[in-house]
Each structure stands twice: as C-alpha cells, then as structure tokens.
Design an enzyme around this catalytic site. Structure first.
Site, PDB file in Angstrom:
ATOM      1  CB  SER A  42      47.812  52.771  40.064  1.00 21.02           C
ATOM      2  OG  SER A  42      49.520  52.596  40.160  1.00 21.02           O
ATOM      3  CB  THR A  82      48.006  48.752  34.635  1.00 19.30           C
ATOM      4  OG1 THR A  82      46.661  49.313  34.761  1.00 19.30           O
ATOM      5  CG2 THR A  82      47.492  47.301  34.895  1.00 19.30           C
ATOM      6  CB  THR A 137      45.656  47.459  37.935  1.00 18.88           C
ATOM      7  OG1 THR A 137      45.161  48.942  38.350  1.00 18.88           O
ATOM      8  CG2 THR A 137      43.941  46.850  37.626  1.00 18.88           C
ATOM      9  NE  ARG A 149      37.301  51.214  36.162  1.00 12.07           N
ATOM     10  CZ  ARG A 149      38.392  51.159  35.647  1.00 12.07           C
ATOM     11  NH1 ARG A 149      39.357  50.139  36.444  1.00 12.07           N
ATOM     12  NH2 ARG A 149      38.854  51.553  34.410  1.00 12.07           N
ATOM     13  CB  VAL A 150      35.728  45.218  36.470  1.00 15.13           C
ATOM     14  CG1 VAL A 150      37.004  44.254  35.888  1.00 15.13           C
ATOM     15  CG2 VAL A 150      35.251  44.577  37.710  1.00 15.13           C
ATOM     16  N   GLY A 151      38.237  47.439  35.154  1.00 18.51           N
ATOM     17  CA  GLY A 151      38.906  47.683  34.020  1.00 18.51           C
ATOM     18  C   GLY A 151      39.295  46.877  33.221  1.00 18.51           C
ATOM     19  CG  ASP A 152      42.597  47.588  30.523  1.00 18.80           C
ATOM     20  OD1 ASP A 152      42.527  48.285  31.969  1.00 18.80           O
ATOM     21  OD2 ASP A 152      43.739  47.725  30.075  1.00 18.80           O
ATOM     22  CB  THR A 165      49.169  50.766  31.493  1.00 13.54           C
ATOM     23  OG1 THR A 165      49.184  51.456  32.649  1.00 13.54           O
ATOM     24  CG2 THR A 165      50.154  51.338  30.284  1.00 13.54           C
ATOM     25  N   GLY A 166      46.592  52.381  31.420  1.00  9.81           N
ATOM     26  CA  GLY A 166      45.795  53.535  31.157  1.00  9.81           C
ATOM     27  C   GLY A 166      44.484  53.161  31.279  1.00  9.81           C
ATOM     28  N   GLY A 188      41.137  51.892  31.213  1.00  6.82           N
ATOM     29  CA  GLY A 188      40.720  50.615  30.986  1.00  6.82           C
ATOM     30  C   GLY A 188      39.500  50.550  30.123  1.00  6.82           C
TER      31      GLY A 188
HETATM   32  N1  GLY Z   1      44.080  49.831  33.135  1.00  4.15           N
HETATM   33  C1  GLY Z   1      43.724  49.751  34.475  1.00  4.15           C
HETATM   34  C2  GLY Z   1      42.028  50.173  34.661  1.00  4.15           C
HETATM   35  O1  GLY Z   1      41.767  51.020  33.780  1.00  4.15           O
HETATM   36  O2  GLY Z   1      41.585  49.565  35.748  1.00  4.15           O
END
Ligand code: GLY
Length: 323
Positions: A81, A184, A202, A212-215, A235-236, A238
């Site tokens: 991950s 993450t 991450t 796609r981009v996360g948090d 984490t988790g 995003g």
């Molecule tokens: N927290 C990581 C993501 O959602 O990409």
C-alpha cells in the site's frame, strides 16, 4: 523516558546552576525537557520508527527523521500500500502520493507520480528547491529525474499477478472502498529542539481509477503541522478525510485545548456525522502535540500505531464502532 536516576542527575545539575547564579529555579521549571518522540501509522510503523528515532536520539531534526522513517516503508516491497510493491491502479500502473511538512510551515507534495522509489524525497525537493507546494504526474516525474532521482519499475511479480487476477474477476469496474485496501504510512516527529515535522506517503487505493489522488499528499487532509501546537496525519479512505480536512481539524482542536486522542476522536465523529456509510470503510488519525503527547483514534477496530520515545511500542487505537 525519564528514569529516577536521570531525574536526580537533572535536579542536582539544576541546584548547581541555581547556586552558581547561572539560572533561576523558575527558569528551570519553565523549560521542561523536550520529549523527543516519533509516531507512525500501522504495524509497519514499528520498523519505520527505528531510523527516525536514531536521528532524533542524536539530536537530528524532526524533518530528517520523518523522511528517513517513511523511506523504509516506501522501499519495502512486502508492504502493498506504499511505494515499491504497492498495488497498482486498474490500468496496472503504480501511482504514488506523498508529502512532507516542516516546523516553519514549509511543505512539499507530489501526486500521481510514477516510477520513483522515494516520492517523499521528491516532495522534500519540491519544498526545498521550488517556489511551489505540489507537483503532479508527468511534471513531478520530470522534476524528479532532473533532480537526480532514478526511474524504475515499481510493479513487482506479486503485484502484477494480483492485478491480472483482479482484472479477470472485476472486469475493470472501480472497487468499492472497503476497510482493508489502503494502509498509508503517516509519521510525525518532535526533535530535541522542540520542532515538529511530518511526512505521509502511499500508493493509494488498490485498483483505483487511473489519475485518482487520495488525502495523503494533501496538506491539511493527510498531514498538517503547526509548530506552535502539534501535528496530525491520517490513514484510510482518502476521500473521507479530504471531505473534512482531517489533519488540519485535529491540529486546530489541539490548539483549543484538546489532547491528541480527544482531537482525533472528534475528527472521527465528524466523519461519522456527515458520511452515513462510515461503517463500510476505515479512517485512522494520529496526533502529536508540542509536549510530545501522542494519540490516535479510528472509525473501526484494527487500526494500530507505533510510538517511539525511547521504547518503540505498538498501540491498538481506540475506535468509534464498538460492535
Ligand atoms: N489514505 C490513502 C488514500 O486514500 O490514498
């Protein structure tokens, strides 16, 4: 951790300084010992904390500590991950998100970056060598290559096979974001000078839509540091964290007097209040304040974090969903 012997030694030193007129007792009382600390997400945080602590224990900077720490996770191909060996998007491409933030409020971030082993170090280069905060995709890659980073394939035999299996089973449809597919590494550190820094990196959600981009690379969502108050990371899922600027919220709650755990809990409750499907996914938050106090909180059971302040321990986070 302060032992009785070190306390006695410090008390004796303090008395000598006061007696010699070097410093007043009230000055000593007003300057409590800085509690060097590093905290990071998940069980793999235990390993990542070690090089970070090595730097902190030699009075190195929190910034160097968090970069060195998360690089361990980025390079570990068994962690699917983060970084090398991270599960790819639905097109079979490993795309990475990372950011870093220092005690002066400087920050750097890369999003949707491919082919680079250490995105956190590229994020640091963005922070230190450009007038910008965030570089994305091909531009981030070009910047990395121009700054000496080497291009490499981040897909491993194992993750390629996992992707081929997923393709057969799921026919290219985007995955529901469940509790298990995003772990993450976020890391926060407090150094001997009392400075805070953080990093977050991450490979994002497995089988995500390309682009796609996360948090994690979003300052204020996946990570935030305010050197007067503390830092937070997430984490988790995003998407859930981005909707409520989780890490920024936690730092503001600590500014208003909440402990790290209380602040993380309130942030989770904010998700629960506004995102009715919260039982279907996981979010975990971590926080570290200026006094070296730490805390974490998650939506559901299973979130762990590692704290090193002389001893490296893994902690089961408290969680909102009790069943
Ligand atoms: N927290 C990581 C993501 O959602 O990409």
């Amino acid at each position: 951790m302060s032992t009785r012997r070190t306390f006695i030694k410090q008390s004796a030193l303090a008395s000598t300084l006061v007696a010699s007129g070097g410093i007043s007792m009230s000055e000593i009382i007003a300057q409590p010992q800085i509690k060097k600390t590093v905290i990071s997400t998940w069980h793999f945080g235990l390993i990542a904390n070690e090089p970070a602590w090595e730097i902190l224990s030699k009075n190195g900077s929190a910034l160097d500590a968090v970069e060195a720490g998360v690089k361990i996770t980025e390079a570990d191909k068994k962690i699917q991950s983060v970084g090398y060996g991270g599960l790819p998007d639905r097109d079979g491409r490993v795309t990475l998100d990372a950011c870093i933030m220092d005690e002066k409020g400087n920050c750097g971030s890369v999003v949707f970056l491919e082919h680079i082993l250490h995105p956190v170090s590229v994020a640091r280069a963005v922070m230190e060598k450009t007038p910008h905060v965030m570089l994305a995709g091909d531009g981030a890659l070009q910047f990395a290559l121009a700054n000496g980073f080497k291009k490499q394939d981040l897909l491993t035999t194992e993750t390629k096979e996992a992707w081929e299996k997923w393709c057969k089973e799921h026919q290219y449809s985007p995955m529901k974001i469940d509790r298990d597919n995003h772990d993450t590494i976020g890391m926060l550190a407090l150094d001997a000078s009392g400075n805070l820094s953080g990093a977050c990196t991450t490979s994002g959600l497995a089988w995500k839509i390309h682009g796609r981009v996360g948090d994690s690379p979003i300052i204020g969502a996946g990570l935030f540091i305010d050197n007067e108050i503390g830092g937070a990371t997430a984490t988790g899922k995003g998407e859930a964290v981005m909707k409520m600027c989780g890490s920024f919220l936690i730092v503001e709650l600590m500014r208003n007097g909440k402990t790290p755990t209380e602040a993380c809990k309130i942030a989770v409750e904010r998700i629960v209040k506004h995102q009715p499907d919260y039982k279907d996914f996981q979010v975990g938050f971590l926080a570290l304040n200026k006094r070296g106090e730490t805390g974490g909180y998650a939506i559901t059971k299973g979130f762990q974090y590692a704290v090193h302040n002389g001893e490296n321990v893994l902690i089961d986070a408290e969680h909102f969903v009790k069943d």
